[in-house]
Write a protein that holds these residues in place. Sequence first.
Motif, PDB file in Angstrom:
ATOM      1  N   PRO A   9      39.298  34.104  49.168  1.00  0.00           N
ATOM      2  CA  PRO A   9      37.905  33.964  48.732  1.00  0.00           C
ATOM      3  C   PRO A   9      37.068  35.123  49.279  1.00  0.00           C
ATOM      4  O   PRO A   9      37.185  35.479  50.459  1.00  0.00           O
ATOM      5  N   LEU A  10      36.233  35.713  48.422  1.00  0.00           N
ATOM      6  CA  LEU A  10      35.346  36.804  48.799  1.00  0.00           C
ATOM      7  C   LEU A  10      33.910  36.408  48.464  1.00  0.00           C
ATOM      8  O   LEU A  10      33.680  35.439  47.735  1.00  0.00           O
ATOM      9  N   PRO A  11      32.925  37.143  48.988  1.00  0.00           N
ATOM     10  CA  PRO A  11      31.530  36.808  48.675  1.00  0.00           C
ATOM     11  C   PRO A  11      31.280  36.743  47.170  1.00  0.00           C
ATOM     12  O   PRO A  11      31.887  37.484  46.386  1.00  0.00           O
ATOM     13  N   ARG A 292      30.869  42.658  54.367  1.00  0.00           N
ATOM     14  CA  ARG A 292      31.977  42.131  53.561  1.00  0.00           C
ATOM     15  C   ARG A 292      31.684  42.316  52.065  1.00  0.00           C
ATOM     16  O   ARG A 292      32.600  42.543  51.269  1.00  0.00           O
ATOM     17  N   GLU A 293      30.420  42.230  51.678  1.00  0.00           N
ATOM     18  CA  GLU A 293      30.072  42.518  50.288  1.00  0.00           C
ATOM     19  C   GLU A 293      30.349  43.978  49.954  1.00  0.00           C
ATOM     20  O   GLU A 293      30.930  44.286  48.902  1.00  0.00           O
ATOM     21  N   ASP A 294      29.943  44.878  50.846  1.00  0.00           N
ATOM     22  CA  ASP A 294      30.179  46.307  50.609  1.00  0.00           C
ATOM     23  C   ASP A 294      31.675  46.613  50.521  1.00  0.00           C
ATOM     24  O   ASP A 294      32.108  47.425  49.683  1.00  0.00           O
ATOM     25  N   MET A 295      32.462  45.985  51.392  1.00  0.00           N
ATOM     26  CA  MET A 295      33.911  46.192  51.359  1.00  0.00           C
ATOM     27  C   MET A 295      34.490  45.741  50.018  1.00  0.00           C
ATOM     28  O   MET A 295      35.291  46.439  49.390  1.00  0.00           O
ATOM     29  N   GLY A 296      34.070  44.544  49.578  1.00  0.00           N
ATOM     30  CA  GLY A 296      34.582  44.021  48.325  1.00  0.00           C
ATOM     31  C   GLY A 296      34.174  44.858  47.130  1.00  0.00           C
ATOM     32  O   GLY A 296      34.978  45.127  46.229  1.00  0.00           O
ATOM     33  N   LEU A 297      32.923  45.288  47.127  1.00  0.00           N
ATOM     34  CA  LEU A 297      32.442  46.123  46.023  1.00  0.00           C
ATOM     35  C   LEU A 297      33.158  47.469  45.997  1.00  0.00           C
ATOM     36  O   LEU A 297      33.430  48.021  44.922  1.00  0.00           O
ATOM     37  N   MET A 298      33.485  47.997  47.175  1.00  0.00           N
ATOM     38  CA  MET A 298      34.235  49.250  47.227  1.00  0.00           C
ATOM     39  C   MET A 298      35.645  49.047  46.706  1.00  0.00           C
ATOM     40  O   MET A 298      36.186  49.905  45.972  1.00  0.00           O
ATOM     41  N   ALA A 299      36.263  47.915  47.039  1.00  0.00           N
ATOM     42  CA  ALA A 299      37.601  47.627  46.531  1.00  0.00           C
ATOM     43  C   ALA A 299      37.588  47.515  45.007  1.00  0.00           C
ATOM     44  O   ALA A 299      38.477  48.042  44.324  1.00  0.00           O
ATOM     45  N   VAL A 300      36.573  46.839  44.469  1.00  0.00           N
ATOM     46  CA  VAL A 300      36.450  46.717  43.014  1.00  0.00           C
ATOM     47  C   VAL A 300      36.208  48.092  42.381  1.00  0.00           C
ATOM     48  O   VAL A 300      36.793  48.420  41.344  1.00  0.00           O
ATOM     49  N   ALA A 301      35.374  48.904  43.013  1.00  0.00           N
ATOM     50  CA  ALA A 301      35.124  50.258  42.500  1.00  0.00           C
ATOM     51  C   ALA A 301      36.406  51.079  42.483  1.00  0.00           C
ATOM     52  O   ALA A 301      36.628  51.890  41.563  1.00  0.00           O
ATOM     53  N   ASN A 302      37.264  50.887  43.481  1.00  0.00           N
ATOM     54  CA  ASN A 302      38.560  51.557  43.485  1.00  0.00           C
ATOM     55  C   ASN A 302      39.390  51.152  42.273  1.00  0.00           C
ATOM     56  O   ASN A 302      40.040  51.989  41.629  1.00  0.00           O
ATOM     57  N   LEU A 303      39.367  49.877  41.937  1.00  0.00           N
ATOM     58  CA  LEU A 303      40.120  49.377  40.787  1.00  0.00           C
ATOM     59  C   LEU A 303      39.573  49.936  39.474  1.00  0.00           C
ATOM     60  O   LEU A 303      40.337  50.375  38.604  1.00  0.00           O
TER      61      LEU A 303
END
Length: 316
Positions: A9-11, A292-303
């Motif tokens: 689960p992520l934000p 944690r939001e920034d980390m998740g958004l960066m991971a999505v941006a990588n995808l």
Amino acid sequence: MQKLWITRPLPDKVIAEARRHFDVEVRAETLPLTQAERLRALAEFDAVLPTLGDAFDASFFKDRPRCRVLANFGVGFNHIDAKAARAAGVAVSNTPGAVTDATADIAMTLMLMTCRRAGEGERMVRAGNWPGWHPTQLLGMHVTGKTLGVIGMGRIGQAIAQRAALGFGMKIVFYNRSTLAGLPFDATQLAGLEDVLQAADVVVLAVPATPETHHLIDAAALGMMKRESVLINIARGDVVDEAALIEALEQGRIAGAGLDVYEFEPKVPDALRRMENVTLLPHLGTSAQEVREDMGLMAVANLVAFFKEGKPLNPV
């Protein structure tokens, strides 16, 4: 639309952004992936957003999987054999930058708590054992003006050193594989790890987990530290030989330790939990909502970048 599996689960903000670009399935479990789940991740999804503990070693990449990219949630990726993944046509990315300040803040928290015996004092108060103020109660180390030794002067190491130098007037010495110059604070690069360990009142570990840094701090290294010094680890648990650390603490060869990570995480040895001179945190390094939001958004941006341009923004 590509199928994406988010393994924890992520934000909400991150999940919403992921759903804008992908057909998303979110795993409800908070524990690491099982063997069967890891096999499913690579066989049934075009992309996976894993995190710490979701171990993908070389055996998972023997056959070319359906999955084309692992967008790791976190800067550390030692749980993924990135070389084997790339050889099987699977890109791997991480989230550097987003974690820097939050992790540096936790390092400072551990340093202050351990040096000033804050954890010990709080336990005393909570237990109803505080007899009242007196001049020699819980005397600790005054960190202002002391020497901080930083092992690993990357983004996080520099953020820690800057806080310590500019905020607490600490003298900074450091060990780093490559030569650094032009830092925005006074710092002295020493030639060897042992030089930093011998010079520092507080040693903070900020190196990545690699085969070369496994047990970097072993019994010999701990033996080089001052008896009154403190060790802080916000890197990865296996950078420290935990058994050797316990022995050094029990024998009084160093004064204390502040740990946010553990060699066999989430297992924490009883010996460490019993020690009053050790501060123990549950891997809180990046545990802030916006981080944690920034980390998740960066991971999505990588995808998104991978599927649009053939390469993630932060490949490893």
